[in-house]
Scaffold this active site. Structure first.
Site, PDB file in Angstrom:
ATOM      1  N   TYR A   1       1.176  11.726  12.617  1.00  0.00           N
ATOM      2  CA  TYR A   1       1.978  10.605  12.100  1.00  0.00           C
ATOM      3  C   TYR A   1       2.922  11.077  10.986  1.00  0.00           C
ATOM      4  O   TYR A   1       4.104  10.738  10.965  1.00  0.00           O
ATOM      5  CB  TYR A   1       1.010   9.538  11.575  1.00  0.00           C
ATOM      6  CG  TYR A   1       1.633   8.218  11.189  1.00  0.00           C
ATOM      7  CD1 TYR A   1       1.906   7.256  12.149  1.00  0.00           C
ATOM      8  CD2 TYR A   1       1.921   7.922   9.858  1.00  0.00           C
ATOM      9  CE1 TYR A   1       2.453   6.027  11.794  1.00  0.00           C
ATOM     10  CE2 TYR A   1       2.462   6.697   9.498  1.00  0.00           C
ATOM     11  CZ  TYR A   1       2.727   5.751  10.474  1.00  0.00           C
ATOM     12  OH  TYR A   1       3.257   4.532  10.118  1.00  0.00           O
TER      13      TYR A   1
ATOM     14  N   SER B   1       8.128   5.438   7.122  1.00  0.00           N
ATOM     15  CA  SER B   1       6.913   5.075   6.390  1.00  0.00           C
ATOM     16  C   SER B   1       6.963   5.810   5.060  1.00  0.00           C
ATOM     17  O   SER B   1       7.719   6.792   4.911  1.00  0.00           O
ATOM     18  CB  SER B   1       5.704   5.548   7.211  1.00  0.00           C
ATOM     19  OG  SER B   1       4.538   5.595   6.414  1.00  0.00           O
TER      20      SER B   1
HETATM   21  P1  NAD Z   1       1.578  -2.843  15.555  1.00  0.00           P
HETATM   22  O1  NAD Z   1       0.443  -2.111  16.180  1.00  0.00           O
HETATM   23  O2  NAD Z   1       1.338  -4.225  15.033  1.00  0.00           O
HETATM   24  O3  NAD Z   1       2.809  -2.917  16.574  1.00  0.00           O
HETATM   25  C1  NAD Z   1       3.249  -1.791  17.287  1.00  0.00           C
HETATM   26  C2  NAD Z   1       3.910  -2.242  18.582  1.00  0.00           C
HETATM   27  O4  NAD Z   1       4.423  -1.054  19.237  1.00  0.00           O
HETATM   28  C3  NAD Z   1       2.948  -2.936  19.556  1.00  0.00           C
HETATM   29  O5  NAD Z   1       3.515  -4.173  19.995  1.00  0.00           O
HETATM   30  C4  NAD Z   1       2.831  -1.941  20.709  1.00  0.00           C
HETATM   31  O6  NAD Z   1       2.650  -2.559  21.988  1.00  0.00           O
HETATM   32  C5  NAD Z   1       4.186  -1.227  20.629  1.00  0.00           C
HETATM   33  N1  NAD Z   1       4.166   0.069  21.311  1.00  0.00           N
HETATM   34  C6  NAD Z   1       3.238   1.054  21.220  1.00  0.00           C
HETATM   35  N2  NAD Z   1       3.562   2.069  22.043  1.00  0.00           N
HETATM   36  C7  NAD Z   1       4.729   1.729  22.655  1.00  0.00           C
HETATM   37  C8  NAD Z   1       5.559   2.354  23.618  1.00  0.00           C
HETATM   38  N3  NAD Z   1       5.255   3.551  24.139  1.00  0.00           N
HETATM   39  N4  NAD Z   1       6.685   1.718  24.015  1.00  0.00           N
HETATM   40  C9  NAD Z   1       7.004   0.495  23.506  1.00  0.00           C
HETATM   41  N5  NAD Z   1       6.247  -0.154  22.606  1.00  0.00           N
HETATM   42  C10 NAD Z   1       5.118   0.451  22.198  1.00  0.00           C
HETATM   43  O7  NAD Z   1       2.108  -1.871  14.423  1.00  0.00           O
HETATM   44  P2  NAD Z   1       3.020  -2.117  13.101  1.00  0.00           P
HETATM   45  O8  NAD Z   1       2.152  -1.916  11.936  1.00  0.00           O
HETATM   46  O9  NAD Z   1       3.833  -3.339  13.225  1.00  0.00           O
HETATM   47  O10 NAD Z   1       3.952  -0.803  13.183  1.00  0.00           O
HETATM   48  C11 NAD Z   1       5.309  -0.860  13.576  1.00  0.00           C
HETATM   49  C12 NAD Z   1       6.005   0.378  13.022  1.00  0.00           C
HETATM   50  O11 NAD Z   1       5.944   0.351  11.602  1.00  0.00           O
HETATM   51  C13 NAD Z   1       5.384   1.702  13.463  1.00  0.00           C
HETATM   52  O12 NAD Z   1       6.414   2.646  13.717  1.00  0.00           O
HETATM   53  C14 NAD Z   1       4.574   2.111  12.260  1.00  0.00           C
HETATM   54  O13 NAD Z   1       4.382   3.501  12.191  1.00  0.00           O
HETATM   55  C15 NAD Z   1       5.464   1.593  11.144  1.00  0.00           C
HETATM   56  N6  NAD Z   1       4.803   1.415   9.863  1.00  0.00           N
HETATM   57  C16 NAD Z   1       3.755   0.575   9.741  1.00  0.00           C
HETATM   58  C17 NAD Z   1       3.156   0.420   8.493  1.00  0.00           C
HETATM   59  C18 NAD Z   1       2.005  -0.505   8.288  1.00  0.00           C
HETATM   60  O14 NAD Z   1       1.391  -0.412   7.226  1.00  0.00           O
HETATM   61  N7  NAD Z   1       1.678  -1.392   9.200  1.00  0.00           N
HETATM   62  C19 NAD Z   1       3.635   1.119   7.393  1.00  0.00           C
HETATM   63  C20 NAD Z   1       4.712   1.996   7.554  1.00  0.00           C
HETATM   64  C21 NAD Z   1       5.285   2.119   8.794  1.00  0.00           C
END
Ligand code: NAD
Length: 261
Positions: free
Chosen positions: A156, A143
């Site tokens: 985080y 991130s």
């Molecule tokens: P999201 O909530 O849409 O998806 C996250 C997924 O992870 C879900 O399907 C959930 O069921 C799964 N999950 C949670 N705990 C789990 C576990 N213990 N085992 C297996 N699966 C599990 O979130 P997103 O925004 O798509 O985030 C995905 C990644 O991207 C994360 O690592 C997040 O930190 C990172 N990220 C997101 C953003 C953003 O702005 N959305 C920005 C930077 C980084």
């Protein structure tokens, strides 16, 4: 489907939703066979079904990335169904916000386990196969918070910084075995994880939801714009397609200039 990743097998954790789901679709369109590994099995199976309906090859796999036995069983299931793993994208993640003095210790440990234990355990499970075949790409979903801090996000920010260390160590250990690793670092992308944070942060910081978006989420970008799922997918595809160890151990920011690393 055919494309530049033809025949490769990719495992993407947390791919029932958001960024992981979009990455699974992009890799499948590029010809990879994708395993969608998620805590949410019905969601993983639905995401796999969408890819199959579009002509791709995909498998939904139940996996809690914090559980070593579940990770090993899930990777074994993928290898049996699709073949040895060429690409791992450790993407599963959650967000929990509290000021440090109020951060419940259990919530801290839960977040670190999903982001860091999950990245470590899935990497450990795929490496023997990658080393044996002398090829592999491991991408950690970092991130902008792998490089920047924000209030309320101590767990985080700590976890996302930690992934840089794992990726760099893997780059050094894996180089001789043809395995590369990177951290992809998006800015804010409008996924369920971010939608949930908008009202939470507004309440915690005592500001409006619009101010959370404009000031907290996009205030440090060069153009006040969210990063998109396509932006992240394009970056991941570039790294998966890159043909040599010339590019390894890198952290690539896709954040509208929020952080310039
Ligand atoms: P999201 O909530 O849409 O998806 C996250 C997924 O992870 C879900 O399907 C959930 O069921 C799964 N999950 C949670 N705990 C789990 C576990 N213990 N085992 C297996 N699966 C599990 O979130 P997103 O925004 O798509 O985030 C995905 C990644 O991207 C994360 O690592 C997040 O930190 C990172 N990220 C997101 C953003 C953003 O702005 N959305 C920005 C930077 C980084």
């Amino acid at each position: 489907m055919s494309g530049s990743l033809d025949g490769q097998v990719a495992v993407i954790t947390g791919a029932a939703s958001g960024i992981g789901k979009a990455l699974a679709q992009a890799l499948a369109q590029a010809g990879a066979q994708v395993a969608i590994a998620d805590l949410n099995l019905p969601g993983a199976q639905a995401a796999a079904g969408e890819i199959q309906a579009a002509g791709g090859r995909a498998l939904g796999v139940a996996m809690d990335v914090t559980d070593e036995a579940a990770v090993n069983a899930g990777i074994a299931q993928v290898e049996q169904a699709l073949g040895p793993v060429d690409i791992l994208i450790a993407n599963a993640g959650v967000q929990i916000v509290h000021p440090i003095q109020d951060f419940p210790f259990d919530a801290w440990k839960k977040l670190l386990a999903i982001h860091l234990d999950g990245a470590f355990l899935t990497t450990k499970a795929v490496l023997p196969g990658m080393y044996a075949r002398k090829r592999g790409t491991v991408i950690y979903m970092g991130s902008a918070h792998s490089h920047e801090a924000s209030p309320l996000k101590s767990a985080y920010v700590t976890a996302k910084h930690g992934l840089l260390g794992l990726a760099r160590t893997l780059a050094k250990e894996g180089g001789a075995h043809g395995v590369r690793s990177h951290v992809v670092c998006p800015g804010f992308v409008r996924t369920p994880l971010v939608e949930k944070q908008i009202p939470e942060q507004a309440a915690s910081l005592g500001i409006s939801e619009e101010e959370v978006i404009q000031r907290v989420m996009l205030g440090n970008t060069v153009d006040g714009t969210f990063t998109t799922l396509e932006d992240v997918a394009t970056t991941v595809l570039f790294l998966c397609r890159f043909p040599s160890n010339a590019l390894t151990g890198q952290s690539i920011l896709v954040s509208h200039g929020w952080h310039m690393g």
